[in-house]
Design a protein around this motif. Structure first.
Motif, PDB file in Angstrom:
ATOM      1  N   LEU A  73      10.208  11.162  34.277  1.00 14.64           N
ATOM      2  CA  LEU A  73       9.345  10.208  33.564  1.00 14.64           C
ATOM      3  C   LEU A  73       8.148  10.882  32.912  1.00 14.64           C
ATOM      4  CD1 LEU A  73       9.325   7.224  36.105  1.00 14.64           C
ATOM      5  CD2 LEU A  73      10.845   7.623  34.154  1.00 14.64           C
ATOM      6  N   SER A  74       8.178  12.203  32.772  1.00 14.32           N
ATOM      7  CA  SER A  74       7.038  12.915  32.197  1.00 14.32           C
ATOM      8  C   SER A  74       7.099  13.024  30.678  1.00 14.32           C
ATOM      9  CB  SER A  74       6.951  14.323  32.795  1.00 14.32           C
ATOM     10  OG  SER A  74       8.123  15.071  32.483  1.00 14.32           O
ATOM     11  N   THR A  75       8.124  12.433  30.066  1.00 15.87           N
ATOM     12  CA  THR A  75       8.217  12.424  28.605  1.00 15.87           C
ATOM     13  C   THR A  75       8.105  10.986  28.110  1.00 15.87           C
ATOM     14  OG1 THR A  75      10.640  12.212  28.609  1.00 15.87           O
ATOM     15  CG2 THR A  75       9.721  14.442  28.616  1.00 15.87           C
ATOM     16  N   PRO A  76       7.508  10.762  26.955  1.00 22.80           N
ATOM     17  CA  PRO A  76       7.373   9.392  26.432  1.00 22.80           C
ATOM     18  C   PRO A  76       8.711   8.680  26.261  1.00 22.80           C
ATOM     19  CG  PRO A  76       5.924  10.890  25.244  1.00 22.80           C
ATOM     20  CD  PRO A  76       6.793  11.742  26.120  1.00 22.80           C
ATOM     21  N   TRP A  77       9.758   9.420  25.881  1.00 25.67           N
ATOM     22  CA  TRP A  77      11.057   8.792  25.640  1.00 25.67           C
ATOM     23  C   TRP A  77      11.615   8.147  26.902  1.00 25.67           C
ATOM     24  CZ3 TRP A  77      14.901   6.449  23.541  1.00 25.67           C
ATOM     25  CH2 TRP A  77      16.210   6.620  23.954  1.00 25.67           C
ATOM     26  N   ARG A  78      11.663   8.898  28.000  1.00 28.52           N
ATOM     27  CA  ARG A  78      12.238   8.352  29.230  1.00 28.52           C
ATOM     28  C   ARG A  78      11.311   7.320  29.870  1.00 28.52           C
ATOM     29  NH1 ARG A  78      15.169  13.310  32.515  1.00 28.52           N
ATOM     30  NH2 ARG A  78      16.619  13.932  30.861  1.00 28.52           N
ATOM     31  N   LEU A  79      10.028   7.524  29.766  1.00 23.65           N
ATOM     32  CA  LEU A  79       9.106   6.531  30.314  1.00 23.65           C
ATOM     33  C   LEU A  79       9.246   5.208  29.568  1.00 23.65           C
ATOM     34  CD1 LEU A  79       6.820   5.814  32.257  1.00 23.65           C
ATOM     35  CD2 LEU A  79       5.202   6.774  30.587  1.00 23.65           C
ATOM     36  N   THR A  80       9.400   5.272  28.250  1.00 24.23           N
ATOM     37  CA  THR A  80       9.604   4.051  27.465  1.00 24.23           C
ATOM     38  C   THR A  80      10.923   3.386  27.839  1.00 24.23           C
ATOM     39  OG1 THR A  80       8.330   4.977  25.629  1.00 24.23           O
ATOM     40  CG2 THR A  80       9.787   3.125  25.134  1.00 24.23           C
ATOM     41  N   MET A  81      11.969   4.176  28.046  1.00 24.10           N
ATOM     42  CA  MET A  81      13.247   3.603  28.480  1.00 24.10           C
ATOM     43  C   MET A  81      13.111   2.885  29.814  1.00 24.10           C
ATOM     44  SD  MET A  81      16.659   5.812  27.759  1.00 24.10           S
ATOM     45  CE  MET A  81      16.078   7.250  28.629  1.00 24.10           C
ATOM     46  N   ALA A  82      12.405   3.522  30.764  1.00 23.32           N
ATOM     47  CA  ALA A  82      12.269   2.917  32.091  1.00 23.32           C
ATOM     48  C   ALA A  82      11.536   1.584  32.008  1.00 23.32           C
ATOM     49  CB  ALA A  82      11.534   3.881  33.021  1.00 23.32           C
ATOM     50  N   VAL A  83      10.438   1.553  31.272  1.00 23.51           N
ATOM     51  CA  VAL A  83       9.666   0.315  31.157  1.00 23.51           C
ATOM     52  C   VAL A  83      10.479  -0.758  30.429  1.00 23.51           C
ATOM     53  CG1 VAL A  83       7.606  -0.715  30.160  1.00 23.51           C
ATOM     54  CG2 VAL A  83       7.467   1.516  31.271  1.00 23.51           C
ATOM     55  N   THR A  84      11.184  -0.359  29.383  1.00 27.27           N
ATOM     56  CA  THR A  84      11.966  -1.333  28.611  1.00 27.27           C
ATOM     57  C   THR A  84      13.083  -1.946  29.446  1.00 27.27           C
ATOM     58  OG1 THR A  84      11.496  -0.121  26.557  1.00 27.27           O
ATOM     59  CG2 THR A  84      13.357  -1.653  26.537  1.00 27.27           C
ATOM     60  N   THR A  85      13.828  -1.118  30.151  1.00 24.92           N
ATOM     61  CA  THR A  85      14.979  -1.631  30.901  1.00 24.92           C
ATOM     62  C   THR A  85      14.558  -2.431  32.130  1.00 24.92           C
ATOM     63  OG1 THR A  85      15.125   0.493  32.054  1.00 24.92           O
ATOM     64  CG2 THR A  85      16.514   0.192  30.116  1.00 24.92           C
ATOM     65  N   TYR A  86      13.472  -2.048  32.784  1.00 23.47           N
ATOM     66  CA  TYR A  86      13.060  -2.750  34.006  1.00 23.47           C
ATOM     67  C   TYR A  86      12.137  -3.931  33.726  1.00 23.47           C
ATOM     68  CZ  TYR A  86      15.341   0.396  37.212  1.00 23.47           C
ATOM     69  OH  TYR A  86      16.294   1.091  37.933  1.00 23.47           O
ATOM     70  N   GLU A  87      11.888  -4.212  32.466  1.00 23.94           N
ATOM     71  CA  GLU A  87      11.141  -5.411  32.099  1.00 23.94           C
ATOM     72  C   GLU A  87      12.043  -6.508  31.545  1.00 23.94           C
ATOM     73  OE1 GLU A  87       7.493  -6.385  32.026  1.00 23.94           O
ATOM     74  OE2 GLU A  87       7.961  -5.152  33.776  1.00 23.94           O
ATOM     75  N   GLN A  88      13.357  -6.281  31.532  1.00 22.02           N
ATOM     76  CA  GLN A  88      14.276  -7.284  31.020  1.00 22.02           C
ATOM     77  C   GLN A  88      14.377  -8.462  31.988  1.00 22.02           C
ATOM     78  OE1 GLN A  88      15.558  -7.136  27.933  1.00 22.02           O
ATOM     79  NE2 GLN A  88      14.302  -5.276  27.789  1.00 22.02           N
ATOM     80  N   ARG A  89      14.429  -9.680  31.417  1.00 23.17           N
ATOM     81  CA  ARG A  89      14.472 -10.897  32.216  1.00 23.17           C
ATOM     82  C   ARG A  89      15.680 -11.736  31.832  1.00 23.17           C
ATOM     83  NH1 ARG A  89       8.291 -13.125  32.013  1.00 23.17           N
ATOM     84  NH2 ARG A  89       9.090 -14.379  33.756  1.00 23.17           N
TER      85      ARG A  89
END
Length: 716
Positions: A340-356
C-alpha cells in the motif's frame, strides 16, 4: 477573426447551394427537350466562377488557421478539457489526491538550473517554472504516480497560462512509430544526431499527434504551432518503449532519448517533460545516456501519515479503517505496508473496500479482511486487490442499453488484448517496418493480433464481394442486361476502385490509411490534388452508367452535376471541420461516427439520383454500398475484417469491440491517451496477461456475441 471565418464558410455553402439549385432547375428542362446550349455554357461559366469563389473562401479559411497564438488558445482549452477527464479516470472518478513528495536526483553533469532539492505534487508547477531550460524528468517505481504527477503539472500550467505560453500536450512515447534508427556499423558518434534531423523527427511526430487527436487542427496549423514554440511536449512512458527491465544502448528508449537530446529550440535544448520508471532510467544512465540539461526528480513512497490522511479524506466512515491503520502503524515493514506504499494500490484498496450493496447500503467487505494470513506476501495482496478491482468495475458499470457484461467475458476479452500487448513488448514485433505498441489499443490497428495475412485477405474479399454485387445488380437492371458486362468491367468498376483507393483503401499495403477526404484533410496540398482527381471521376460515373440504361446525354450531364453537388455537400458538412473550437477525438468511437456520417452524406445522394433515373432499389443499394466503403476508408474495412476474424477461438473479441472498450474506459479499467485506449495501469495489464485462461461461463448480455474462452497467445 471569427466573423471572417464565418463569412468564408458562408460563401462555401452558397457555392454548394448554387450548384444544387442549378442542377434541380436544369433537369426538368433537359427532360422536356428545352435545354438551351447557350444557357448551358453560361451555366458552366457560372460554375467556374462559383468554384473559384469557393476556392478563395477555402484559402481564407486556411489563412485564418495560421494565427498560431489564437489556435494555441483553442488548443489549451481542448487540452484542459481532455486532461481533466484523464485525471478523473486516473483517480477513480474522485478528486482526492495524495500529495506525494519527490526529491531531486541530479545527473553527474548537464543538469537544468533552478532545481530545488525536494517538492510535492501540489507545488509541481512552480517547481517546473523555475527550471532553465524547462526540461523535467519524472521518475519513480511502478505505481508511484508518475502519470498523475505529469497530468497535475499540465493542468496547473494551463490554469495559469498566458497567451504566449506554450501549451503542454501529453503524448505516449510508445506511439512514436517513426523514430529514426541509428545507422548500423556506426559507433557512439551517430547517436548524437544532427539537431536538424532530430528536430524534424520530433516535429513530425508531434504534428501528426495534434492532427489525429484534435479535430480542427490541420497539418499547417500544427506546423505553425511547433515553429512558434507554442507546444510543450509531455512525453509519458519512456520505460514502456523497452521490452527489457534494463534497456541497453541499442534499445528504442535510448534512441528516443538521443533524439530528444539533440532536439533544440533556438540556442538551447527544447523544453519537455518526460516520465520513466527509475530502474529503466538508471539503466540508461549506466550506458552514459540521460536527458541532458534537464532536472530529474524521483517520487518517494507514500508515508504512513499520508496513507492515514488519504484514507480519512476519501472514505465515508473512518471508524471502519482504524483497525487496519493501527495494524499498519504497528508493523511498518510488513508486506501489506509495502503493497500500500504506492498511490495506485492504495487507491485500489480504498475503492474496492468502500463498495456498498445497491439495495441495502451495507458495505460488501471490511478493511480488516486485508489482515488475513493469506495476504502475507506482496503478490498475494496485488492479486487480491486487482481481482476485487476488476469485479467491482464490472458490477458498478452497466453495459450499454442496460445490459451487463459477464465477468468471465470481460476477463477473457481484456486478457486477449493484454496478452497481445505483452507479446509485442517482449518480442519487439514489427509489421511493415512499424513496431507494434505494447501499451496502445487503437481498434483499427489491432488486426496483427490474428496474423498479418488473414485480416488483409478478409478485407479484400469484403470489398470484392461488395463491388461485384453492385456491378451485378447494375447489369441486371440495365436495358442491355448482362451483355453490358464488358462496359462495367472497363468503365464503371475501375472508377469505383479508383475512388476507393483515393480515399484510403490499399489492400496491398500493410497499414491502411484513414479516409482522406473532408474539410480537415483538404487543408493539405496533397489532399487538394487528390480531391481534384476524385471530382473528375464523379462526373465520369454520372455520365457512364446512365448511357448503359439509355438515358439521354443531357440527362446524364444533369446527373453529373447533381453528383458533384452531393460530393460538395459531403465535403462541407463532414464533421470535424470547425476551427472555432477544437473537439478532442478522445475515443476511436468519435472518429468512426464521423466516418459513417461522411459515408452516408456521400452515398445517399449517389443512391437517390441513380434510383430516380434507373430503379430506386438499385440506386439506394449501390449508393449506400459505395458510400459506406468510401466513407469508412481502409481503416474501417480493416477493422471490420478484424471483427470477422475474432468471432471465436483463442483470440475471441466482442462484435461491438469499440463499444466494449468505451465501456471499459467508463468503468475505470482503461483510459484514453490521444486516439488510443490504454489499460488503467501497467500492473493491471501485466496481471491480466499473466493470469491463466478464463472461461466466460456467464450468459452474455444482449447484443454481445463473444462466446469463446481465451487461451495462450501466439503471434501471427
Amino acid at each position: 477573426m471569427g466573423m471572417q471565418r464565418g463569412v468564408a464558410w458562408f460563401w462555401v455553402l452558397v457555392c454548394a447551394v448554387a450548384l444544387g439549385l442549378a442542377a434541380v432547375w436544369g433537369l426538368p428542362a433537359v427532360k422536356r427537350g428545352d435545354a438551351d446550349p447557350v444557357g448551358a455554357w453560361v451555366g458552366l461559366a457560372g460554375l467556374m466562377v462559383a468554384g473559384w469563389s469557393g476556392w478563395m473562401s477555402w484559402r481564407a479559411l486556411r489563412h485564418q488557421e495560421r494565427d498560431a497564438v489564437a489556435m494555441a488558445g483553442l488548443l489549451a482549452r481542448a487540452v484542459l478539457q481532455g486532461e481533466s477527464r484523464a485525471r478523473a479516470q486516473l483517480l477513480g472518478q474522485d478528486s482526492t489526491t495524495i500529495d506525494v513528495r519527490f526529491g531531486a536526483r541530479p545527473a553527474t553533469t548537464r543538469n537544468a538550473a533552478g532545481a530545488a532539492e525536494e517538492g510535492r505534487l501540489s507545488e509541481v508547477a512552480s517547481y517546473y517554472q523555475r527550471l532553465r531550460p524547462g526540461r523535467l524528468v519524472i521518475t519513480g517505481g511502478p505505481g508511484a504516480g508518475k502519470t498523475v504527477l505529469a497530468v497535475e503539472l499540465i493542468l496547473a500550467l494551463l490554469e495559469n497560462r498566458k497567451p504566449e505560453d506554450p501549451v503542454p500536450v501529453r503524448l505516449s512515447l510508445t506511439s512514436w512509430t517513426t523514430l529514426p534508427a541509428s545507422p548500423r556499423g556506426v559507433g557512439r558518434v551517430a547517436a548524437n544526431r544532427d539537431p536538424g534531423v532530430a528536430a524534424q523527427a520530433v516535429r513530425a511526430w508531434i504534428c501528426r499527434h495534434l492532427v489525429d487527436t484534435y479535430a480542427g487542427i490541420s497539418p499547417t496549423t500544427a506546423a505553425a504551432l511547433m515553429d512558434a514554440g507554442l507546444i510543450l511536449p509531455v512525453l509519458d512512458g519512456l520505460d514502456e518503449m523497452a521490452a527489457e527491465d534494463t534497456p541497453g544502448y541499442g534499445s528504442p528508449a535510448r534512441q528516443a532519448l538521443s533524439v530528444l537530446n539533440a532536439f533544440q529550440q533556438g540556442r538551447s535544448k527544447a523544453p519537455m517533460v518526460l516520465t520513466c520508471r527509475s530502474e529503466q532510467y538508471e539503466a540508461l544512465a549506466a550506458v552514459q545516456v540521460w536527458a541532458q540539461d534537464a532536472a530529474r526528480i524521483e517520487i518517494t513512497q507514500v508515508s504512513h501519515a499520508q496513507v492515514r490522511q488519504f484514507v480519512h479524506e476519501r472514505v465515508e466512515s473512518t471508524a471502519r479503517w482504524e483497525c487496519l491503520l493501527d495494524a499498519l502503524d504497528r508493523a511498518p515493514s510488513s508486506a501489506l505496508v509495502r503493497a500500500l506504499s504506492t498511490p495506485w494500490r492504495l487507491t485500489m484498496a480504498v475503492t474496492t473496500y468502500e463498495q456498498r450493496d445497491a439495495a441495502t447500503g451495507e458495505y460488501l467487505r471490511e478493511p480488516e479482511d486485508l489482515l488475513t494470513p493469506a495476504l502475507g506476501t506482496d503478490h498475494a495482496v496485488r492479486d487480491h486487490l486487482l481481482g476485487l478491482f476488476l469485479q467491482d468495475a464490472i458490477t458498478r458499470r452497466r453495459a450499454p442499453r442496460g445490459g451487463t457484461y459477464a465477468p468471465g467475458q470481460v476477463r477473457a476479452w481484456l486478457g486477449v488484448l493484454a496478452t497481445y500487448l505483452r507479446s509485442n513488448t517482449l518480442t519487439g514485433r514489427t509489421v511493415a517496418g512499424r513496431p507494434l505498441s505494447g501499451t496502445d489499443l487503437v481498434p483499427h490497428e489491432l488486426w496483427p493480433l490474428i496474423g498479418t495475412r488473414r485480416p488483409r485477405m478478409v478485407e479484400a474479399a469484403l470489398v470484392a464481394v461488395t463491388l461485384s454485387g453492385v456491378c451485378t445488380l447494375g447489369m441486371w437492371v440495365s436495358d442491355w442486361g448482362f451483355a453490358s458486362a464488358p462496359v462495367f468491367v472497363v468503365l464503371i468498376l475501375p472508377v469505383f476502385i479508383a475512388l476507393l483507393r483515393g480515399n484510403g483503401h490499399h489492400w496491398i499495403q500493410a497499414w491502411p490509411e484513414r479516409p482522406r477526404i473532408g474539410p480537415r484533410q483538404l487543408r493539405a496540398p496533397q489532399a487538394q490534388r487528390r480531391t481534384a482527381v476524385l471530382l473528375a471521376f464523379v462526373p465520369l460515373v454520372g455520365l457512364g452508367y446512365p448511357l448503359l440504361v439509355k438515358v439521354q446525354p443531357g440527362m446524364a450531364l444533369g446527373i453529373s452535376f447533381c453528383l458533384l453537388f452531393g460530393f460538395l455537400v459531403w465535403l462541407v458538412a463532414r464533421p470535424g471541420g470547425s476551427v472555432d473550437t477544437l473537439d478532442i477525438m478522445d475515443s476511436p468511437r468519435t472518429a468512426v461516427r464521423a466516418e459513417l456520417i461522411a459515408a452516408l452524406l456521400f452515398g445517399l445522394p449517389v443512391g437517390v439520383l441513380y434510383g430516380a433515373m434507373v430503379r430506386p432499389v438499385f440506386g439506394l443499394l449501390a449508393g449506400a454500398a459505395i458510400g459506406l466503403l468510401c466513407g469508412l476508408g481502409g481503416t474501417g474495412t480493416r477493422y471490420i475484417a478484424l471483427l470477422v476474424c475474432t468471432r471465436r477461438g483463442r483470440h475471441a473479441l466482442p462484435w461491438r469491440l469499440r463499444r466494449f472498450l468505451h465501456w471499459a474506459t467508463e468503468a475505470g479499467l482503461l483510459r484514453v491517451a490521444g486516439t488510443a485506449y490504454q489499460f488503467r495501469h501497467r500492473e493491471l495489464q501485466d496481471w491480466l496477461a499473466a493470469a491463466p485462461p478464463t472461461t466466460p461461463d456467464d450468459t452474455p448480455c444482449p447484443g454481445q456475441t463473444g462466446r469463446s474462452p481465451r487461451s495462450s497467445f501466439t503471434a501471427g
